[in-house]
Every structure is written in structure tokens, then in C-alpha cells.
Design a protein around this motif. Structure first.
Motif, PDB file in Angstrom:
ATOM      1  N   ALA A 172      -9.821  26.958  -4.385  1.00  0.00           N
ATOM      2  CA  ALA A 172      -8.657  27.720  -3.921  1.00  0.00           C
ATOM      3  C   ALA A 172      -7.408  27.440  -4.756  1.00  0.00           C
ATOM      4  N   THR A 173      -7.296  26.224  -5.287  1.00  0.00           N
ATOM      5  CA  THR A 173      -6.101  25.854  -6.045  1.00  0.00           C
ATOM      6  C   THR A 173      -6.280  25.985  -7.548  1.00  0.00           C
ATOM      7  N   GLY A 174      -7.532  26.028  -8.002  1.00  0.00           N
ATOM      8  CA  GLY A 174      -7.786  26.056  -9.437  1.00  0.00           C
ATOM      9  C   GLY A 174      -7.511  24.729 -10.111  1.00  0.00           C
ATOM     10  N   GLN A 175      -7.437  23.651  -9.327  1.00  0.00           N
ATOM     11  CA  GLN A 175      -7.142  22.322  -9.865  1.00  0.00           C
ATOM     12  C   GLN A 175      -8.115  21.309  -9.270  1.00  0.00           C
ATOM     13  N   THR A 176      -8.232  20.165  -9.951  1.00  0.00           N
ATOM     14  CA  THR A 176      -8.961  19.061  -9.334  1.00  0.00           C
ATOM     15  C   THR A 176      -8.136  18.534  -8.167  1.00  0.00           C
ATOM     16  N   LEU A 177      -8.756  17.735  -7.328  1.00  0.00           N
ATOM     17  CA  LEU A 177      -8.028  17.134  -6.216  1.00  0.00           C
ATOM     18  C   LEU A 177      -6.872  16.280  -6.724  1.00  0.00           C
ATOM     19  N   THR A 178      -7.107  15.510  -7.784  1.00  0.00           N
ATOM     20  CA  THR A 178      -6.050  14.666  -8.334  1.00  0.00           C
ATOM     21  C   THR A 178      -4.902  15.513  -8.863  1.00  0.00           C
ATOM     22  N   GLU A 179      -5.226  16.560  -9.599  1.00  0.00           N
ATOM     23  CA  GLU A 179      -4.175  17.429 -10.137  1.00  0.00           C
ATOM     24  C   GLU A 179      -3.368  18.072  -9.011  1.00  0.00           C
ATOM     25  N   TYR A 180      -4.030  18.482  -7.954  1.00  0.00           N
ATOM     26  CA  TYR A 180      -3.339  19.133  -6.850  1.00  0.00           C
ATOM     27  C   TYR A 180      -2.483  18.125  -6.065  1.00  0.00           C
ATOM     28  N   LEU A 181      -3.013  16.913  -5.857  1.00  0.00           N
ATOM     29  CA  LEU A 181      -2.297  15.926  -5.066  1.00  0.00           C
ATOM     30  C   LEU A 181      -1.202  15.200  -5.836  1.00  0.00           C
ATOM     31  N   ARG A 182      -1.293  15.159  -7.151  1.00  0.00           N
ATOM     32  CA  ARG A 182      -0.335  14.363  -7.920  1.00  0.00           C
ATOM     33  C   ARG A 182       1.121  14.766  -7.636  1.00  0.00           C
ATOM     34  N   PRO A 183       1.541  16.027  -7.768  1.00  0.00           N
ATOM     35  CA  PRO A 183       2.953  16.332  -7.505  1.00  0.00           C
ATOM     36  C   PRO A 183       3.300  16.417  -6.024  1.00  0.00           C
ATOM     37  N   ARG A 184       2.317  16.610  -5.160  1.00  0.00           N
ATOM     38  CA  ARG A 184       2.578  16.816  -3.729  1.00  0.00           C
ATOM     39  C   ARG A 184       2.525  15.520  -2.924  1.00  0.00           C
ATOM     40  N   LEU A 185       1.661  14.602  -3.331  1.00  0.00           N
ATOM     41  CA  LEU A 185       1.431  13.385  -2.551  1.00  0.00           C
ATOM     42  C   LEU A 185       1.579  12.128  -3.387  1.00  0.00           C
ATOM     43  N   LEU A 186       0.833  12.027  -4.470  1.00  0.00           N
ATOM     44  CA  LEU A 186       0.735  10.771  -5.207  1.00  0.00           C
ATOM     45  C   LEU A 186       2.059  10.373  -5.841  1.00  0.00           C
ATOM     46  N   ASP A 187       2.684  11.285  -6.572  1.00  0.00           N
ATOM     47  CA  ASP A 187       3.971  10.949  -7.192  1.00  0.00           C
ATOM     48  C   ASP A 187       5.075  10.733  -6.164  1.00  0.00           C
ATOM     49  N   PRO A 188       5.239  11.618  -5.178  1.00  0.00           N
ATOM     50  CA  PRO A 188       6.299  11.358  -4.188  1.00  0.00           C
ATOM     51  C   PRO A 188       6.137  10.030  -3.454  1.00  0.00           C
ATOM     52  N   LEU A 189       4.895   9.614  -3.189  1.00  0.00           N
ATOM     53  CA  LEU A 189       4.670   8.341  -2.515  1.00  0.00           C
ATOM     54  C   LEU A 189       4.784   7.146  -3.458  1.00  0.00           C
ATOM     55  N   GLY A 190       4.906   7.408  -4.753  1.00  0.00           N
ATOM     56  CA  GLY A 190       4.974   6.305  -5.706  1.00  0.00           C
ATOM     57  C   GLY A 190       3.642   5.667  -5.979  1.00  0.00           C
ATOM     58  N   ILE A 191       2.571   6.439  -5.808  1.00  0.00           N
ATOM     59  CA  ILE A 191       1.225   5.926  -6.085  1.00  0.00           C
ATOM     60  C   ILE A 191       0.941   6.093  -7.564  1.00  0.00           C
ATOM     61  N   GLY A 192       0.633   5.012  -8.238  1.00  0.00           N
ATOM     62  CA  GLY A 192       0.394   5.051  -9.678  1.00  0.00           C
ATOM     63  C   GLY A 192      -0.970   5.605 -10.012  1.00  0.00           C
ATOM     64  N   GLU A 193      -1.638   4.963 -10.952  1.00  0.00           N
ATOM     65  CA  GLU A 193      -2.903   5.487 -11.456  1.00  0.00           C
ATOM     66  C   GLU A 193      -3.950   5.573 -10.359  1.00  0.00           C
ATOM     67  N   THR A 194      -4.574   6.733 -10.250  1.00  0.00           N
ATOM     68  CA  THR A 194      -5.759   6.920  -9.419  1.00  0.00           C
ATOM     69  C   THR A 194      -6.801   7.599 -10.281  1.00  0.00           C
ATOM     70  N   LEU A 195      -8.046   7.261 -10.054  1.00  0.00           N
ATOM     71  CA  LEU A 195      -9.143   7.883 -10.788  1.00  0.00           C
ATOM     72  C   LEU A 195     -10.224   8.247  -9.792  1.00  0.00           C
ATOM     73  N   TRP A 196     -10.793   9.442  -9.961  1.00  0.00           N
ATOM     74  CA  TRP A 196     -11.726   9.960  -8.977  1.00  0.00           C
ATOM     75  C   TRP A 196     -13.051  10.300  -9.665  1.00  0.00           C
ATOM     76  N   GLU A 197     -14.130   9.790  -9.120  1.00  0.00           N
ATOM     77  CA  GLU A 197     -15.454  10.052  -9.675  1.00  0.00           C
ATOM     78  C   GLU A 197     -15.787  11.542  -9.550  1.00  0.00           C
ATOM     79  N   ARG A 198     -16.475  12.077 -10.566  1.00  0.00           N
ATOM     80  CA  ARG A 198     -16.867  13.482 -10.571  1.00  0.00           C
ATOM     81  C   ARG A 198     -18.390  13.610 -10.581  1.00  0.00           C
ATOM     82  N   ASP A 199     -18.857  14.776 -10.166  1.00  0.00           N
ATOM     83  CA  ASP A 199     -20.291  15.039 -10.240  1.00  0.00           C
ATOM     84  C   ASP A 199     -20.617  15.677 -11.579  1.00  0.00           C
TER      85      ASP A 199
END
Length: 490
Positions: A172-199
Motif C-alpha cells: 500500500a505504501t510502496g516502501q519497506t516497513l523500515t522506509e515507511y516507519l523511519r520518518p513517522r516513528l523511528l526518527d521522531p522517537l530518536g531510534i537509531g540504526e534498525t535492520l530488518w530481516e527480509r525474505d
């Protein structure tokens, strides 16, 4: 983005009895089968206690397993707010290319809210079956498994539900979960590097595979505790937080045992309800416990299969420590300050137990250069480990682990001197690894190996007389994989 440190306070200033935290540390360190790695306790939005058991550190990402689901659920909340997702839409509507294949009425009736609440209608886990049906597209494999009951009517903890939820968000977003969450959740919360396993299709898993520091778990919990508000800004819709953190489906069998189980109190949208508050959790000891009544968040990273035991320790020792208001009565400040200082001192020097043995054997020449083979009948303990070798190296030793050549896996060469924890980082080893090793008698060498970006811990025992080794897991991996995969996905 550089993370801003969370505000810090003394326990007493936030109404927390440091003696209760000390009792929790006593219990978790003494419990057989529980290996704590990191702990953060927040009260009224401030860190009142935090510590990491060496060789683990605050800034290192840690495999969170199913706490990943709570991050995926947060993405759902954002997508609904942005009009990209509808909880009452049928799941099949997001995958029109499978429409002709999916003929079962139950599968076709399944809604987004059903998979968000683990209420797909299946009575058990379907992950193996879904991948067996279609390894290239597990969503199709899952939808081809007819539900046992009407969707929405029964609970079953079922990985493909969250995988499908994550796939819908990514589509629906055309982005990975990390890409979608980075400006909305991860960066605002001050969460640094996250890495997510892919299939194999390149899709982030959603239901598992997220690697982040303990601090990220604490920040997510605080966001939910504050009903989606962070530093005065409404990041995550309050309506989503309210829906995600209440029970949508009963998962109790009504037995007396269920009353005392934190896995039988109901399930929300990618959060478990608990006997107190609610939580996200992940296999082998990862916890994000949120206690609205006490205004508390507890984040734990660990290695244990005894997760209910950890929850029991929280309720026994920590819950009573959260008083109704800060301690400020006359005459109590000095005593409380001393208790807080003692707790801070203890938290600053946490360390996991090391091998109890000698740093070197009595006969160095007898051991140096020897290759040890898997003991007959026990090779399956770690299928990719084919040989172990010890080599004297100046004032220390090198422990070399060979893996199956047909998997083209590089060897681990771990240097140690003494029995204390020695840490090897990339590129010297495939993944960051800590080793504590020594000789427990003239014939026996023992090494404890911690794979520092995961919960997992491997114990190696080598016999000089037999020229063989055994390998046993503490916190067994969920699936057999090469040792070089025991780190963040890169």
C-alpha cells in the motif's frame, strides 16, 4: 539521525523503591535458564534504572524476534490515518493477482482486522504450511490454507497473519516497513540504526527479524504509554493506540492455570494483554511491558525459554516497587539516596558469568593444534559446525570454528586470553561474538559463545581424549542456520 538520550531520574524521585529493582536483579540473575542482556525501566517518562550485562552493551542492536510485530502494528496505525489501509477491507482485496486462486469462503472473508488480531480463523500456527505451499509468496501460501473457523472467532498465534499484514503495508505504501516507519516513528522517537530481516522476495518480514537496541524497545513502549504522543506531538493516532492495546479476541481456555498466564489474557493488535497492562514480546526473552496504571515501561532483552518466569519476577519484585508518588517524607531522602546510589553502582558493573576453569591447560603442546570433530550422534546440535580447533598464540589462544564447506561459510577465529569475556567484531569474524573459555580439567575445554546481535548462546565442550566436541544452545534458535547468520542482516 542521532538519538537524543531519554531523560534520566533517580528511582526515589519517581516513586520507585530501588530495593524492588535490586530484588528483581537478584531473582533474574539467580534463575536457572535465564540470561539477562539488557534492562531499562522508565517511570513517568524518565529512565530510573538501566543496565547491560557485559559483554552486551547499550548501543548494540539485538534481535527482537516478535517485538517486531508491535513495530509492524504501529505502521498499520499510520497507514490507516493516511487513508492507505482499511481494517474492514478483505485481505484478498490487497492481492488481486491471487483472487482466482483463493476460493475458500473463509479465506475470502478474512479482513485486515482479523489478521491484525491473530484471529484469522486458523486454530494453530501455519507458517511451515504456508511456505511449503508457496515459498516464493507466503501470502498466497497462507491464503490457500482454509481457516478452521470463521475469521474473527478464534485466536491462534500465527506468523503468516503478521507477515501478510506487513506485506499489505509494503504494497500500500510502496516502501519497506523500515522506509515507511523511519520518518513517522523511528526518527521522531530518536531510534537509531534498525535492520530488518527480509525474505527471498526482498520483503521485510514484519512478524520477526527486526534488530534494534534495548533503548528502541523502551521508546516504543513509552510512545504507547503516552497514547501516541512524543515530546508534545501526536505521532501515532490515539485511536490506534487504544485499539491496539485492548483485547480483541479471547485466548484463554478458562482453566485455573490460564488465570496465572500472561499468554492467556487476550490479544490486541500486535500486542499481548497481560495480568497487568500489556506488552510486546519476542522469542527467547525479549519484552516491552507497558503498565499504564503505574505509568511504567519495562524493556528487557535476554536469552531464556522461561518467559513466564520472567513475567512472574516482574510482578513479584518490580510491580510493588512502583509507589503512588515520589518519596519525599522528612528523614527519608538520605536513605533513599543511598539505595539509589547502590542500585546505580550495581547496574554499572553487570556482567554475565564466565567459565569457571583455568586460563591455560597444564600441557599446552597436547592441546595446541588439535582438531575436534562432532561427537557421534550429536552433530545435529549445530549442523553447520564441522570442526573445532585450539591453537596456542603467544599469551593466549585462538579458538577456530569451521562450518560446512558446502554452505561456503567462513570460519570463526576467536582469540582469548584468560577466562573473562573477549569480544571479536567484524571483519575479524562474520558476526560480533563474545567468548569466555577455559579448561575445567586436564581433559576438558569449555567455551561459552555469545552472538552479541542475537539472544543466542552456544556452549562448546571439547574432550582431548576423544578428540571430539559437543555443542549445546542456551536459547535455541527458532530454525537451524549457519553461525554467520547470527547477526544483523546486512
Amino acid at each position: 539521525m542521532t538519538a537524543h538520550p531519554l531523560p534520566v531520574s533517580s528511582p526515589a524521585a519517581q516513586g520507585v523503591d530501588a530495593r524492588g529493582v535490586q530484588a528483581f536483579l537478584d531473582a533474574i540473575e539467580a534463575a536457572p535458564g535465564v540470561e539477562p542482556h539488557g534492562l531499562m525501566i522508565l517511570r513517568h517518562g524518565r529512565v530510573v534504572a538501566s543496565g547491560w550485562w557485559a559483554p552486551f552493551t547499550a548501543d548494540r542492536p539485538h534481535r527482537l524476534y516478535s517485538i517486531s510485530k508491535s513495530f509492524t502494528g504501529s505502521a498499520v496505525g499510520f497507514a490507516i490515518e493516511e487513508g492507505l489501509l482499511d481494517l474492514d477491507a478483505r485481505v484478498i482485496s490487497y492481492f488481486p493477482e491471487f483472487d482466482a486462486d483463493i476460493t475458500d469462503p473463509g479465506s475470502r472473508a478474512m479482513k485486515v482486522r482479523h489478521i491484525a488480531s491473530m484471529a484469522s480463523g486458523h486454530l494453530s500456527e501455519t507458517v511451515v504450511q504456508a511456505h511449503a505451499i508457496d515459498a516464493e509468496e507466503p501470502v498466497r501460501g497462507f491464503l490457500l490454507i482454509p481457516p478452521d473457523r470463521e475469521p474473527g472467532s478464534v485466536f491462534a498465534y500465527n506468523q503468516p497473519t503478521t507477515y501478510t499484514l506487513g506485506a499489505i503495508i509494503q504494497r500500500a505504501t510502496g516502501q519497506t516497513l523500515t522506509e515507511y516507519l523511519r520518518p513517522r516513528l523511528l526518527d521522531p522517537l530518536g531510534i537509531g540504526e534498525t535492520l530488518w530481516e527480509r525474505d527471498r522476495a526482498g520483503r521485510e518480514l514484519g512478524y520477526s527479524g527486526l534488530h534494534a537496541a534495548t533503548d528502541a524497545v523502551a521508546r516504543l513502549g513509552q510512545l504507547y504509554l503516552d497514547k501516541g504522543v512524543w515530546e508534545g506531538e501526536q505521532l501515532l493516532p490515539a485511536s490506534w493506540v487504544a485499539q491496539a492495546t485492548r483485547a480483541h479476541v479471547d485466548n484463554s481456555d478458562g482453566s485455573p492455570e490460564a488465570r496465572n498466564s500472561d499468554w492467556a489474557q487476550g490479544y490486541g493488535f500486535q500486542f499481548w494483554m497481560s495480568r497487568h497492562g500489556y506488552r510486546g514480546d519476542g522469542a527467547v526473552g525479549q519484552f516491552c511491558v507497558v503498565l499504564p496504571e503505574q505509568d511504567v515501561v519495562i524493556a528487557i532483552t535476554a536469552n531464556t525459554d522461561l518467559m513466564q518466569s520472567v513475567m512472574d519476577m516482574i510482578w513479584e519484585h518490580l510491580l510493588p516497587a512502583f509507589g503512588p508518588e515520589p518519596v519525599s517524607a522528612a528523614g527519608q531522602d538520605a536513605a533513599e539516596s543511598a539505595e539509589d546510589a547502590a542500585l546505580r553502582e550495581r547496574l554499572s558493573r553487570l556482567v554475565l558469568p564466565t567459565v569457571e576453569g583455568e586460563a591455560a591447560p597444564a600441557d599446552t603442546e597436547a592441546w595446541s593444534g588439535v582438531r575436534f570433530a562432532p561427537r557421534d550422534g550429536e552433530a545435529e546440535a549445530q549442523p553447520s559446525l564441522t570442526a573445532v580447533q585450539l591453537t596456542a598464540d603467544g599469551d593466549g589462544w585462538i579458538l577456530t570454528l569451521d562450518q560446512a564447506k558446502d554452505e561456503d561459510e567462513p570460519p570463526f577465529a576467536l582469540r582469548f586470553a584468560g577466562t573473562g569475556w573477549a569480544v571479536a567484531e567484524r571483519p575479524a569474524v562474520p558476526v560480533p561474538t563474545a567468548v569466555s573459555a577455559g579448561w575445567t580439567d586436564a581433559d576438558t575445554f569449555v567455551a561459552e559463545l555469545g552472538f552479541l546481535e542475537t539472544p543466542h548462546h552456544l556452549t562448546l565442550t571439547c574432550s582431548l581424549a576423544a578428540r571430539d566436541f559437543t555443542a549445546s544452545w542456551q536459547g535455541k534458535p527458532l530454525r537451524p542456520t549457519p553461525l554467520s547468520s547470527f547477526g544483523v542482516p546486512r
